[in-house]
Write an enzyme that holds these catalytic residues in place. Structure first.
Site, mmCIF file in Angstrom:
data_model
loop_
_atom_site.group_PDB
_atom_site.id
_atom_site.type_symbol
_atom_site.label_atom_id
_atom_site.label_comp_id
_atom_site.label_asym_id
_atom_site.label_seq_id
_atom_site.Cartn_x
_atom_site.Cartn_y
_atom_site.Cartn_z
ATOM 1 N N GLU A 165 -1.546 -2.878 -3.658
ATOM 2 C CA GLU A 165 -0.497 -1.997 -3.127
ATOM 3 C C GLU A 165 0.812 -2.715 -2.822
ATOM 4 O O GLU A 165 1.346 -2.599 -1.706
ATOM 5 C CB GLU A 165 -1.005 -1.260 -1.878
ATOM 6 N N GLU A 374 -9.235 2.982 -4.926
ATOM 7 C CA GLU A 374 -9.530 3.445 -3.568
ATOM 8 C C GLU A 374 -9.345 4.953 -3.542
ATOM 9 O O GLU A 374 -8.394 5.478 -4.147
ATOM 10 C CB GLU A 374 -8.601 2.822 -2.507
#
Ligand code: BG6
Length: 474
Positions: A165, A374
């Site tokens: 991320e 995720e």
């Protein structure tokens, strides 16, 4: 459009589950491990404590036996940088030995490792010395650490992710050590994006050199942006959010180009973020094999005229609905809630169809295979007579997997799915008050109790999903 033909998941689809080192391992100061920025965090909320978490470091064999019984094809975990290089420079053989044992145990059980090289936890000493990712010096340290991982583990690991991320960490600077005093937050954001993009490219090139058969890619968090209304100003705001939060970093990582809209926006404000052509060329030469993305929720954007007051994004600290702090970026967009969607207790909007939209948008733009690394529901779970009836989590995952199947039908190449999380772990923003796992860990924020593992209802449900290769979702 719903499809008449139900598209199947590919036979080699990676049904997985994910964790990250600082959230699950514990043993924060054992066997030569150094202090990471996560260990050093002094959050005002008392739950942020990396010393024990779920004690996976000591119980990994038991946990892998549970993975085997779940039927996992693959396990995504991160390597704690400070176990391998406690001070950024000196190799710690005990850290290497731990991950060798972990990877051997996975391999022995037929579970494919997917390794995240960086999940928010660089050595604190590098943060203190030069501000961590704010400095170009970080690139060589990251390369040294990654190269060691390739050399030590690359004979058994066929899938690597570079940086988790990179787009979200710039939005929430405190996640990775914060903005050094006196530095403008926007300037920090673009410098960190640049350094991470260069680090990502050098690590990918290194992997290609050492492990030509291995697949490697970056990871972003993607909350697709919907316009608050069909007013063109709101549609523009949603476009702005997508461009700034997701496409600027991904264009850089995957195409080696800077999104001109973003460059011009900052030029108007006196910040020149153009990168030298040589850097762009270097990044472009290191095209990833796939894009990994984390998806939990979608966003809503509304117009935010230049004169409005700025507000940085926050989070909901206590799980009381309505406590989420929406950002306001004047001249770009402001966040808002979505009246059409249910939300979790922490105000994360639940949007399975958004996952299909995210898949389509990413594949349309980059034409690279995708991996969902995720996805999951953070909730307060209750252990009653050794059982956890997390039907709300089953409902969430079921609906998201159904949308993944539709995305495959839309022609999107999906490689794998890694719900967050395999086992309960320390939530980054909410500790053990908010759980995600298929396995319950008996502990609370301020009481580590006995850390006994219990299979939740979602465990048995996901077992069937995997066994049927995604055909049985009920
Ligand atoms: C992801 C992070 O963005 O969100 C994870 O990669 C994190 O580390 C997850 O745990 C869920 O967020 P939170 O704040 O609920 O832990």
């Amino acid at each position: 459009m719903e499809h008449l033909i139900k598209h199947a998941f590919p036979a080699d689809f990676l049904w997985g589950a994910a964790t990250a080192a600082y959230q699950v391992e514990g043993a924060a100061a054992e066997d030569g491990k150094g202090v990471s920025v996560q260990d050093a965090k002094n959050f005002s909320n008392a739950f942020h404590d990396t010393t024990v978490t779920s004690d996976h470091y000591h119980r990994f064999r038991e946990d892998i036996a549970l993975m085997k019984s779940l039927g996992l094809k693959s396990y995504r975990f991160s390597i704690a940088w400070t176990r391998i290089y406690p001070d950024g420079v000196t190799l710690n053989p005990q850290g290497v030995a731990f991950y060798n044992q972990l990877i051997d145990e996975l391999t022995k059980n037929g579970i494919e490792p997917l390794v995240t090289l960086y999940h928010f936890d660089h050595p604190q000493v590098l943060q203190a010395e030069f501000g961590g990712w704010y400095s170009e010096k970080m690139i060589d340290y990251f390369l040294r650490f990654s190269e060691t991982c390739f050399r030590e583990f690359g004979d058994r690991v066929r899938w690597f992710m570079t940086i988790c991320e990179s787009n979200n960490v710039v939005l929430y600077p405190d996640l990775i050590g914060g903005v050094p005093p006196g530095v403008d937050v926007e300037a920090w954001r673009f410098q960190v994006s640049r350094v991470m993009a260069l680090g990502n490219a050098r690590v990918i090139s290194c992997c290609r050199r050492l492990l030509p058969e291995t697949k490697i890619g970056p990871c972003i968090g993607y909350a697709i942006a919907y316009p608050a209304t069909c007013a063109p100003q709101d549609v523009m705001a949603a476009l702005n959010e997508d461009e700034f939060r997701t496409f600027y970093p991904l264009d850089l990582l995957c195409l080696g180009r800077q999104n001109p809209l973003v460059v011009n926006f900052f030029a108007q404000r006196g910040l020149d973020i153009r990168l030298p052509q040589a850097e762009l060329d270097e990044i472009k030469a290191a095209t990833p094999d796939f894009i990994a993305f984390n998806y939990y929720q979608s966003d809503v954007a509304r117009a935010c005229p230049a004169g409005e007051t700025e507000a940085q994004p926050g989070f909901n600290p206590d799980g009381k609905k309505g406590g989420f702090v929406y950002p306001r970026f004047p001249g770009l967009y402001a966040g808002d809630s979505n009246p059409y969607l249910e939300r979790s207790d922490w105000d994360w909007e639940i949007d399975p169809i958004g996952l299909r939209i995210a898949c389509r948008k990413l594949f349309d733009r980059y034409q690279l295979p995708l991996m969902i690394t995720e996805n999951g529901l953070g909730a307060r779970d209750s252990l009653v007579n050794g059982e956890v009836s997390d039907v709300y989590r089953i409902d969430y995952l079921q609906k998201h997997i159904a949308q993944m199947r539709l995305a495959i039908g839309d022609g999107v190449p999906l490689l794998g799915y890694y719900p967050w999380s395999f086992i309960d772990l320390m939530s980054t923003t909410n500790g053990y008050n908010k759980r995600y796992g298929f396995i319950y860990v008996d502990r609370e924020d301020n009481d580590t109790k006995n850390l006994t593992r219990y299979r939740k209802a979602s465990f048995y449900w996901y077992q069937n999903v995997i066994a049927s290769n995604g055909e049985t979702l009920d």
